[in-house]
Design a protein around this motif. Sequence first.
Motif, PDB file in Angstrom:
ATOM      1  N   ASP A   1      -6.981  -5.498   2.690  1.00 19.77           N
ATOM      2  CA  ASP A   1      -8.361  -5.360   2.204  1.00 19.77           C
ATOM      3  C   ASP A   1      -9.121  -4.287   2.974  1.00 19.77           C
ATOM      4  O   ASP A   1      -9.969  -3.588   2.403  1.00 19.77           O
TER       5      ASP A   1
ATOM      6  N   PRO B   1      -8.926   1.201  -4.449  1.00 20.45           N
ATOM      7  CA  PRO B   1      -9.093  -0.227  -4.176  1.00 20.45           C
ATOM      8  C   PRO B   1      -8.492  -1.131  -5.246  1.00 20.45           C
ATOM      9  O   PRO B   1      -8.228  -2.305  -4.984  1.00 20.45           O
TER      10      PRO B   1
ATOM     11  N   LYS C   1      -8.663  -0.711   1.432  1.00 14.69           N
ATOM     12  CA  LYS C   1      -9.038  -0.438   0.046  1.00 14.69           C
ATOM     13  C   LYS C   1     -10.285   0.445   0.033  1.00 14.69           C
ATOM     14  O   LYS C   1     -11.317   0.077   0.575  1.00 14.69           O
TER      15      LYS C   1
ATOM     16  N   ARG D   1      -4.175   0.084  -4.700  1.00 13.47           N
ATOM     17  CA  ARG D   1      -3.662   0.359  -3.353  1.00 13.47           C
ATOM     18  C   ARG D   1      -2.714   1.562  -3.320  1.00 13.47           C
ATOM     19  O   ARG D   1      -1.883   1.693  -2.433  1.00 13.47           O
TER      20      ARG D   1
ATOM     21  N   VAL E   1       0.871  -1.177   0.000  1.00 15.81           N
ATOM     22  CA  VAL E   1       0.000   0.000   0.000  1.00 15.81           C
ATOM     23  C   VAL E   1       0.908   1.227   0.000  1.00 15.81           C
ATOM     24  O   VAL E   1       1.922   1.250   0.688  1.00 15.81           O
TER      25      VAL E   1
END
Length: 388
Positions: A330, A348, A333, A351, A134
């Motif tokens: 997750d 999403p 996102k 990332r 991310v």
Amino acid sequence: MKFLCQTTAILALCAGGAFADTIKVGVIGPFSGGAALQGRNFQAGIEAYFALNGRTVGDHEIEIIYRDLPAADPGQSAALTQELIVGEGVQYLAGYYYTPDAMAAAPILEEANVPMVVFNAATSAIVNASPLVVRTSFTTFQTSTPMATVARERGIERVITVVSDYGPGVDSETAFVRAFGAAGGTVVESVRMPMSTVDFSPIMQRIRDSGAEAVFAFLPAGPQTFGFMTAFVENGLKADGVQLLAPGDLTQESDLPVLGPNAAGMLTTFHYAVSHNSPENIAFTEAATAWLGNPAELSFPAVGAFDGMHVIAHMIAATNGQQDAAAAVDSVKGLEWISPRGPVSINPDNRHITQNIYLREVAEVEGQYINHEIQVFENQGDPGWVAP
């Protein structure tokens, strides 16, 4: 290089699922050497986050474990990443100032069951290197593309590009050339410099010989940018009316007191300026400079770290301290929040952070040189990202 779970204890760590009162976050960055100020800004952003939000998430306390990587070194980055996972038992990895270092660490993440939150490294492809990456910084595509619009709006038709020859530099060149050409401009020459370049006089002569009205430049923030900016002025290009355009790496706030009038009037496009006027940024800059001890040292890596800690805290809350890297990623996102830089969100699909990009002009305000925001390109994603 792959991280291998070889003992029962390490297998349990990799499998995750155990409750932990202390959540360890390993942060790799340049805390010594020529880029040490960038590492200090990582620390300042982290400490500002703790000052404003506390060190606990629910019943879990966050512990930061730092590892120094003074210069880009992919092999050492991978080794430090493995040492943090195996030796220290970190549940999250963060930092990574240079792209090659983030790319070297990414293959380790899935088997280790550990997410990586990139505080700075800016090549678009990093998010494709692992689904557990991310990014809370920016990409050079994201910050460079709007400058092509700026150049054309100001009637600039002929540009030479000059960039450092590594991932972000190539991305920056590609982004500007693509967008400038699409807007009807002409790139007369493209120059790529080795990252070891310290004598910029030959580069300045090529800029002059090109006959371009402007130069679009990218170098990694730090000592090289100061050398490039100084050479641009000392070789008479500014006095001759050649416009210097760049993403904001070249005018980071910590360099402005030294650059002073040499940088006055320079236009850059970037995701953050210390002078950004918002309640969130005022609180952030006060907390970050309190830790740094010198307001002039605050620069953009700090906001990447601050927002990175926001993302990590959200992951910890969403997983209740469990070591489940996929669930942690997750959970962020589509996450939206108000950063010191303005409204941001995590795309999403890739990332990567979506954010405003600002056109800034170096200006003297109350005796200090700042990056003064004069235009906003809202809600910018990463135009350089390509789905794997």
